[in-house]
Motif scaffolding. Structure first.
Motif, PDB file in Angstrom:
ATOM      1  N   VAL A  66       0.878  -1.170   0.000  1.00  0.00           N
ATOM      2  CA  VAL A  66       0.000   0.000   0.000  1.00  0.00           C
ATOM      3  C   VAL A  66       0.915   1.219   0.000  1.00  0.00           C
ATOM      4  O   VAL A  66       2.129   1.093   0.176  1.00  0.00           O
ATOM      5  CB  VAL A  66      -0.934   0.022   1.236  1.00  0.00           C
ATOM      6  N   THR A  67       0.353   2.377  -0.216  1.00  0.00           N
ATOM      7  CA  THR A  67       1.161   3.594  -0.160  1.00  0.00           C
ATOM      8  C   THR A  67       0.641   4.508   0.941  1.00  0.00           C
ATOM      9  O   THR A  67      -0.501   4.370   1.396  1.00  0.00           O
ATOM     10  CB  THR A  67       1.147   4.350  -1.501  1.00  0.00           C
ATOM     11  N   PRO A 100      -6.175   5.576   0.859  1.00  0.00           N
ATOM     12  CA  PRO A 100      -7.154   5.785   1.930  1.00  0.00           C
ATOM     13  C   PRO A 100      -6.997   4.735   3.025  1.00  0.00           C
ATOM     14  O   PRO A 100      -6.721   3.557   2.742  1.00  0.00           O
ATOM     15  CB  PRO A 100      -8.505   5.638   1.205  1.00  0.00           C
ATOM     16  N   LEU A 101      -7.149   5.135   4.268  1.00  0.00           N
ATOM     17  CA  LEU A 101      -7.006   4.204   5.389  1.00  0.00           C
ATOM     18  C   LEU A 101      -7.983   3.042   5.266  1.00  0.00           C
ATOM     19  O   LEU A 101      -7.634   1.902   5.611  1.00  0.00           O
ATOM     20  CB  LEU A 101      -7.214   4.937   6.713  1.00  0.00           C
ATOM     21  N   VAL A 110       1.391  -6.007   5.260  1.00  0.00           N
ATOM     22  CA  VAL A 110       1.610  -5.300   3.998  1.00  0.00           C
ATOM     23  C   VAL A 110       2.857  -4.440   4.130  1.00  0.00           C
ATOM     24  O   VAL A 110       3.293  -4.091   5.236  1.00  0.00           O
ATOM     25  CB  VAL A 110       0.399  -4.410   3.610  1.00  0.00           C
ATOM     26  N   LEU A 111       3.447  -4.116   2.988  1.00  0.00           N
ATOM     27  CA  LEU A 111       4.595  -3.215   2.946  1.00  0.00           C
ATOM     28  C   LEU A 111       4.084  -1.846   2.521  1.00  0.00           C
ATOM     29  O   LEU A 111       3.490  -1.684   1.457  1.00  0.00           O
ATOM     30  CB  LEU A 111       5.634  -3.726   1.944  1.00  0.00           C
ATOM     31  N   VAL A 112       4.313  -0.847   3.379  1.00  0.00           N
ATOM     32  CA  VAL A 112       3.874   0.513   3.084  1.00  0.00           C
ATOM     33  C   VAL A 112       4.983   1.226   2.303  1.00  0.00           C
ATOM     34  O   VAL A 112       6.139   1.255   2.730  1.00  0.00           O
ATOM     35  CB  VAL A 112       3.559   1.291   4.372  1.00  0.00           C
ATOM     36  N   PRO A 164      10.259   1.583  -0.088  1.00  0.00           N
ATOM     37  CA  PRO A 164       9.813   0.886   1.130  1.00  0.00           C
ATOM     38  C   PRO A 164       9.935   1.787   2.351  1.00  0.00           C
ATOM     39  O   PRO A 164      10.978   2.399   2.580  1.00  0.00           O
ATOM     40  CB  PRO A 164      10.759  -0.311   1.211  1.00  0.00           C
ATOM     41  N   HIS A 165       8.843   1.841   3.127  1.00  0.00           N
ATOM     42  CA  HIS A 165       8.791   2.758   4.270  1.00  0.00           C
ATOM     43  C   HIS A 165       8.642   2.010   5.598  1.00  0.00           C
ATOM     44  O   HIS A 165       9.449   2.170   6.513  1.00  0.00           O
ATOM     45  CB  HIS A 165       7.636   3.735   4.071  1.00  0.00           C
TER      46      HIS A 165
END
Length: 418
Positions: free
Chosen positions: A285-286, A290-291, A306-308, A315-316
């Motif tokens: 997700v980025t 939306p949440l 998930v990888l934000v 990658p965050h």
């Protein structure tokens, strides 16, 4: 400087870049006045065009002196230097240096010049026009993974250590030299940045096919970067000059074995790249999503994690289902930061270290600007380790069998002679 016309003098370069040039050192010697023994004594070495050769050895063995004699920052006392078949020993040393890229520890950037001015320095010296030089600066920044619009006007003090080293490499390559000399260029940065700079050099060399001579005291770095490694004794006497795999599996003597050290099988993970194993996709997700979309994905049961990615798709953080209780109106407090990433050119050893220091059990794989590509997990890496260990056991059994057969033949011959 001509790079020679001999058929074996040049490698095929890509993207319109000048190819690498072969280097021959013939009896290269440096004797400083007032010292009883030479610092470098009668070095003979043939380096192929487009090859990366690493000089490794103990402190004071003469490896940096040998490197600096190639571009005559240090003048040889005797011997010859040929680049692309041309004897450069007696040519104008300033002209020679402008035709050879040179990168050192701590980048060596001029602090009063901008990034663009530093990179443009040698192209201007060799007579490139302003438009060609400006285009080359943009090209070089992009090549080393720095956004020209963001970095061209900065000064070295405004850059991180890793960014300074990238600019140093860009400057060394700016005038498109066939040969690049590198004297411990990554020795002054932190280990994670060093790994990424090494990966960047591997990627650049894959694209450009320059001839690189690289000095280091770090044998793991030598294994990772080198097509061949020259292990040097005192006065740059060559103890072994061979491929990393040959040195790891068959060191020439105890001196070389000391450099290899323990854990040769694990060191061989430096010979394989992330691109050699399966890189898989992972739910992402980025930070701009939306949440509710993120909640629905984690609650769907299809994934626990998930990888934000940030707004540049880098990658965050890792976000798990049980983190949702911390999420109110933003993701700021939830999730675990991504500690490390690797590129496709990273070694499997780098990837394994990154996975073992991250609680997720996997490491994100990124592109040249840090953008997400996929992940490599622990199971994939451990399978590679087991394959290497099994190959080592097979080699050991075959070697033991050969020794036993040789001893049996000797015994039989001795008995026949009685």
């Amino acid at each position: 400087m001509s790079t020679g016309s001999a058929a074996d003098g040049k490698a095929n370069g890509g993207n319109g870049e000048a190819a690498g040039a072969s280097i021959q050192l013939e009896g290269l010697t440096k004797h400083y006045p007032g010292t009883p023994a030479p610092a470098v004594d009668n070095v003979h070495m043939n380096i192929k065009a487009g090859e990366t050769v690493i000089l490794v050895g103990p402190s004071g063995c003469g490896k940096s002196t040998t490197l600096k004699m190639i571009n005559r920052l240090i003048e040889p006392s005797s011997g010859r230097i040929r680049i692309g078949g041309e004897d450069v020993t007696d040519m104008d040393p300033v002209k020679l240096r402008r035709s050879i890229g040179y990168a050192i520890q701590s980048s060596g950037l001029f602090p009063h010049m901008t990034v663009a001015q530093n990179i443009a320095l040698v192209p201007k010296m060799v007579g490139w026009d302003n438009n060609k030089t400006k285009n080359r600066v943009e090209e070089m920044l992009d090549l080393v993974g720095l956004d020209p619009a963001e970095f061209r006007g900065r000064y070295p003090r405004q850059l991180s250590g890793g960014q300074q080293q990238r600019v140093g490499v860009a400057r060394a390559l700016a005038a498109d030299p066939p040969v690049l000399l590198m004297d411990e260029p990554f020795g002054a940065v932190d280990p994670i940045t060093r790994d990424h700079l090494q990966d960047e050099l591997i990627r650049l060399q894959h694209e450009l096919q320059k001839t690189i001579v690289f000095v280091t005291h770090d044998f793991d770095e030598a294994i990772k970067l080198g097509d061949r490694i020259a292990v040097l004794r005192e006065r740059s006497h060559i103890a072994q000059f061979d491929t990393p795999e040959a040195i790891l599996t068959n060191p020439a003597d105890d001196f070389v074995s000391g450099f290899v050290g323990a854990g040769a099988a694990l060191k061989r993970l430096n010979l394989s790249r992330v691109r050699d194993v399966e890189v898989v996709d992972f739910p992402t997700v980025t930070t701009d999503d939306p949440l509710q979309k993120i909640f629905d994905l984690l609650r769907s049961g299809s994934t626990n994690e998930v990888l934000v990615l940030d707004n540049r798709r880098r990658p965050h953080k890792w976000l798990r289902r049980n983190d949702l209780g911390l999420v109110k109106d933003s993701l700021a407090r939830a999730g675990t930061p991504v500690n490390d990433t690797v590129t496709r050119d990273a070694t499997l050893r780098d990837a394994l270290e990154a996975v073992l220091t991250d609680s997720s059990g996997r490491v994100p794989v990124t592109g040249r600007r840090g953008e997400y590509i996929g992940v490599v997990d622990l199971e994939t890496l451990m399978n590679s380790v087991h394959e290497l260990l099994e190959a080592d056991r097979m080699d050991a059994r075959e070697h033991a069998q050969e020794l036993a057969e040789h001893k049996a033949r000797q015994t039989s011959e001795e008995q026949e002679g009685l």
